[in-house]
Design an enzyme around this catalytic site. Sequence first.
Site, PDB file in Angstrom:
ATOM      1  N   GLY A  11     -38.893  26.682  67.428  1.00 21.68           N
ATOM      2  CA  GLY A  11     -39.311  25.293  67.262  1.00 21.68           C
ATOM      3  C   GLY A  11     -38.541  24.304  68.117  1.00 21.68           C
ATOM      4  O   GLY A  11     -39.082  23.284  68.554  1.00 21.68           O
ATOM      5  N   ASN A  12     -37.234  24.612  68.399  1.00 23.18           N
ATOM      6  CA  ASN A  12     -36.433  23.661  69.173  1.00 23.18           C
ATOM      7  C   ASN A  12     -36.862  23.586  70.629  1.00 23.18           C
ATOM      8  O   ASN A  12     -36.459  22.684  71.363  1.00 23.18           O
ATOM      9  CB  ASN A  12     -34.944  24.018  69.093  1.00 23.18           C
ATOM     10  CG  ASN A  12     -34.604  25.325  69.788  1.00 23.18           C
ATOM     11  OD1 ASN A  12     -35.406  26.254  69.781  1.00 23.18           O
ATOM     12  ND2 ASN A  12     -33.423  25.398  70.353  1.00 23.18           N
ATOM     13  N   LYS A 129     -45.350  30.186  51.497  1.00 21.14           N
ATOM     14  CA  LYS A 129     -44.981  29.499  52.731  1.00 21.14           C
ATOM     15  C   LYS A 129     -45.135  27.989  52.566  1.00 21.14           C
ATOM     16  O   LYS A 129     -46.250  27.475  52.440  1.00 21.14           O
ATOM     17  CB  LYS A 129     -45.879  29.989  53.871  1.00 21.14           C
ATOM     18  CG  LYS A 129     -45.609  29.314  55.217  1.00 21.14           C
ATOM     19  CD  LYS A 129     -44.264  29.698  55.790  1.00 21.14           C
ATOM     20  CE  LYS A 129     -44.094  29.123  57.199  1.00 21.14           C
ATOM     21  NZ  LYS A 129     -42.756  29.416  57.740  1.00 21.14           N
ATOM     22  N   LYS A 214     -44.616  33.580  62.378  1.00 25.81           N
ATOM     23  CA  LYS A 214     -44.650  33.638  63.841  1.00 25.81           C
ATOM     24  C   LYS A 214     -43.854  34.815  64.399  1.00 25.81           C
ATOM     25  O   LYS A 214     -44.193  35.337  65.478  1.00 25.81           O
ATOM     26  CB  LYS A 214     -44.160  32.335  64.452  1.00 25.81           C
ATOM     27  CG  LYS A 214     -42.699  32.016  64.262  1.00 25.81           C
ATOM     28  CD  LYS A 214     -42.338  30.693  64.940  1.00 25.81           C
ATOM     29  CE  LYS A 214     -40.832  30.418  64.912  1.00 25.81           C
ATOM     30  NZ  LYS A 214     -40.294  30.333  63.537  1.00 25.81           N
ATOM     31  N   LYS A 276     -36.431  37.606  62.317  1.00 26.75           N
ATOM     32  CA  LYS A 276     -36.292  37.921  63.745  1.00 26.75           C
ATOM     33  C   LYS A 276     -35.682  39.304  63.941  1.00 26.75           C
ATOM     34  O   LYS A 276     -36.133  40.084  64.779  1.00 26.75           O
ATOM     35  CB  LYS A 276     -35.457  36.849  64.452  1.00 26.75           C
ATOM     36  CG  LYS A 276     -36.159  35.506  64.582  1.00 26.75           C
ATOM     37  CD  LYS A 276     -35.293  34.477  65.246  1.00 26.75           C
ATOM     38  CE  LYS A 276     -36.078  33.192  65.511  1.00 26.75           C
ATOM     39  NZ  LYS A 276     -36.745  32.657  64.309  1.00 26.75           N
TER      40      LYS A 276
END
Length: 311
Positions: A11-12, A129, A214, A276
């Site tokens: 997102g960053n 979510k 994602k 991740k």
Amino acid sequence: MSERVVIALGGNAILRPHQEATYENQLENVRKSSEIIADIVQKGYEVIVTHGNGPQVGLILRQNEEAKDVVSPFPLDVCNAKSQGMIGYMLDQCLKNELTKRGLTQQVVSLLTQTQVLSDDEAFQHPTKPIGTFYTEEEAKVMMQEKGWEMQEDAGRGWRRVVPSPQPQSIMEAETIMSLVASGVIVIASGGGGIPVVQAQDGTIAGVEAVVDKDRSGLKLAQEADADIFMMVTDVNHVFVHYGTPEQQALEHISVKEAEQYMGEGQFSSGSMGPKMEAAIHFAELGKHAIICSLDEAAAAIQGTTGTHIS
């Protein structure tokens, strides 16, 4: 042959923490991100880019709410598609401009991407979510009654809508993505986890009110696009064990077995690095190479000089 890499932007790369979510701020962030992507293209890699969309789809949902008395709100899958189009447009334009500056001739395509999920996924029975605007408890009760939304209190910050996050089964446009990449095209795809759809027995598809994680979707994209490298770009340059303690240690080059051991020890938060690392392990188990690194160091990480590597 060139190695194929899926670059999953965090997102960053689009909107930094505590930054005002103006189009101008996001465009400038994407421009800087495109410089890093161009560095990797210039090194000779075949590149597929995917990205998050949390803040952007949240803003679209807020616009839905603010304008609901004037314009009928769109369903969540359509909001996801709108965010894909907006971010894809920015990435497409900025990356093309950066390649042109460097005298590179690769074409760039932003592809609206749908992710197949199963209608009987248990996530549809247990939405978890959080998305969109924060509400007071009183407002949340009204939303639950009027709209039938599931609402939960979110870490003391207020109440938010929660939606299902089903497992991705396939990337519907995977063959098209592979054909484009094989032709030398840089493809931007599967933004925000992809637009979640279910497929009926007759082969027809329809959107559903859900959000695909994602990292899981990025893994599925890397698998189906036959990538050699899956790079997840985040806000830190390494994954750490014993984080925040005197024993804190940055992980550099580790095996799948070591990564699984750290996962079993609970070293990684389910709300940040855990998904991740899970995706990295699954990709590396295929005999491939997974990287977790910061945006600024991505070009160096793909050369092996920094970042966390699982293989």
